[in-house]
Structures are given as structure tokens and as C-alpha cells.
Enzyme design. Sequence first.
Site, PDB file in Angstrom:
ATOM      1  N   TYR A  81      57.696  26.321   8.478  1.00 26.17           N
ATOM      2  CA  TYR A  81      58.112  27.257   7.445  1.00 26.17           C
ATOM      3  C   TYR A  81      58.886  26.563   6.528  1.00 26.17           C
ATOM      4  O   TYR A  81      59.875  26.111   7.107  1.00 26.17           O
ATOM      5  CB  TYR A  81      58.620  28.420   8.019  1.00 26.17           C
ATOM      6  CG  TYR A  81      58.422  29.517   7.217  1.00 26.17           C
ATOM      7  CD1 TYR A  81      56.946  30.104   6.880  1.00 26.17           C
ATOM      8  CD2 TYR A  81      59.451  30.417   6.519  1.00 26.17           C
ATOM      9  CE1 TYR A  81      57.101  31.273   6.159  1.00 26.17           C
ATOM     10  CE2 TYR A  81      59.162  31.708   5.743  1.00 26.17           C
ATOM     11  CZ  TYR A  81      58.127  32.093   5.327  1.00 26.17           C
ATOM     12  OH  TYR A  81      58.144  33.180   4.836  1.00 26.17           O
ATOM     13  N   ASP A  90      61.322  40.178  12.342  1.00 30.93           N
ATOM     14  CA  ASP A  90      60.091  41.055  12.757  1.00 30.93           C
ATOM     15  C   ASP A  90      58.798  40.030  12.774  1.00 30.93           C
ATOM     16  O   ASP A  90      57.987  40.121  13.714  1.00 30.93           O
ATOM     17  CB  ASP A  90      59.884  42.146  11.764  1.00 30.93           C
ATOM     18  CG  ASP A  90      59.802  41.680  10.436  1.00 30.93           C
ATOM     19  OD1 ASP A  90      60.285  40.751  10.085  1.00 30.93           O
ATOM     20  OD2 ASP A  90      59.170  42.443   9.635  1.00 30.93           O
TER      21      ASP A  90
END
Length: 235
Positions: A81, A90
Site C-alpha cells: 500500500y 479496520d
Amino acid sequence: MNIVIDVGNNYIKIGAFSGGKLQWTKTYSRLHDVLQAVQAEKPVHVFISSVRNQTDFSALETVTQVHFLNKHTRLPIDIDYETPHTLGTDRIAAAVGAATLFPGCNNLFFDLGTCLTHGFINTKAVFEGGSISPGVEMRFKALAHFTEKLPLVKAEKEPPLTGKSTSGSIMSGVLNGIQFEIEGFIEAYQNKYTPINVLLTGGNASLFEKRLKEPIFVIAELNLIGLNRILNYNV
């Protein structure tokens, strides 16, 4: 016993694990109730994924070892990422949960909460990212807030395909729009990754589980399972 806590924008969900197995889950709206429930259980470890300040949970540190999921936490998966420091805890928990339940598989997971998010973790347990868009209630509220005459509508499980009223048209646009958005992502991933598992979680997953064309796994405790896996990886 381990207790994991998933603090979202509107609700707080806790799960108790013993011997690696989920024993029970509870959902609260008030932090005070969560603190009381956890203190009563006297767990060995508490692991928290939260959008709130860590000091909100300082009371728990007097009764047990409290750990927080943050950028310094070791993970049993790899993250591909570009801005890992902005990646929501989350989404990390959901990715680990998917890899825990279906190791060595391509897993596409959707979290239907305040936002609609999707994530993809590949056969090598690498989380590659996903998407974020407004969730069900956010879309309804946005239509009512940013227009003069459109009403605030509540979700129903069977929206019309063709709205015959303003409320029905909103219902169709929001719920069918989300359904087609999810199905579009599923098709795109299936064209690139085969085979692939599709998982749904989040408070609004029940609105779509029977309406999606593709076979799916609805796993309400996906994030809790991921949090417990991360906790065990670190203690």
C-alpha cells in the site's frame, strides 16, 4: 481468555476468544458499557482497533494488558500500500481475518459499515489495497442534506428496481447502486484472479447477502477474527 475490541464510528464490537475460538460477541454504543463488560471478564489480554484516542481505554490498563493496533504492530500478512500510515486498522483487521479463515487463497472482502470498503488479499497473504466509498446511511443522508426537497429515507431489504415515488427512487438508487458497485468489483476481480473468495461483513451486510449473484461468505465477526490473530502473533 483474550478480548478484542473493534471501535467503529457508531458502534463498538467486542469478542472473547479462548483456545483460538470465538466464544461470544457483544455490540455496544457507549464506551462506558464496554469498559464495564471487559473489566468483569478479567481477560489475559485486550487488543483494540479504534478510531478514538487511546486514552479513552486507560481504565482497562489497571486490570489487564492492553494492546492497540497501530503502525508499529507486527502483522501476519504483508502490506502493499503506497500510504500504509493512512491505512485504517479496520481494513487491516479484515484482511487478516480473511487470510486466517481462507489461507493461501485470493480473498476479496467488503465491509458494509459507515463506509463501503473493499479489500483484496492474495494467495501469498499480501494485502494489495481496495476502495472506499460512502456507505448506505451516508448516501441517504447526503441526498437529504445536499438537496432542498429530497427526503431522508431508511433502507429496506427489497428496494424496487424502478422507483415509482421519490422515496422509492432514492431507495433504488442507493441500494441497487451499492449492489451493482459490489457486483462490478466482483466481476473485475474474477476476471483477473481465479479462483477467488468473496466475503461480506459489516452492519449492513444483511441487506445484500441474498441479492448478490455470486456465492459469498457473510462473516459478521471477520474483523474480530483478524484482531485475535494479530494479538496472538504479537504475544
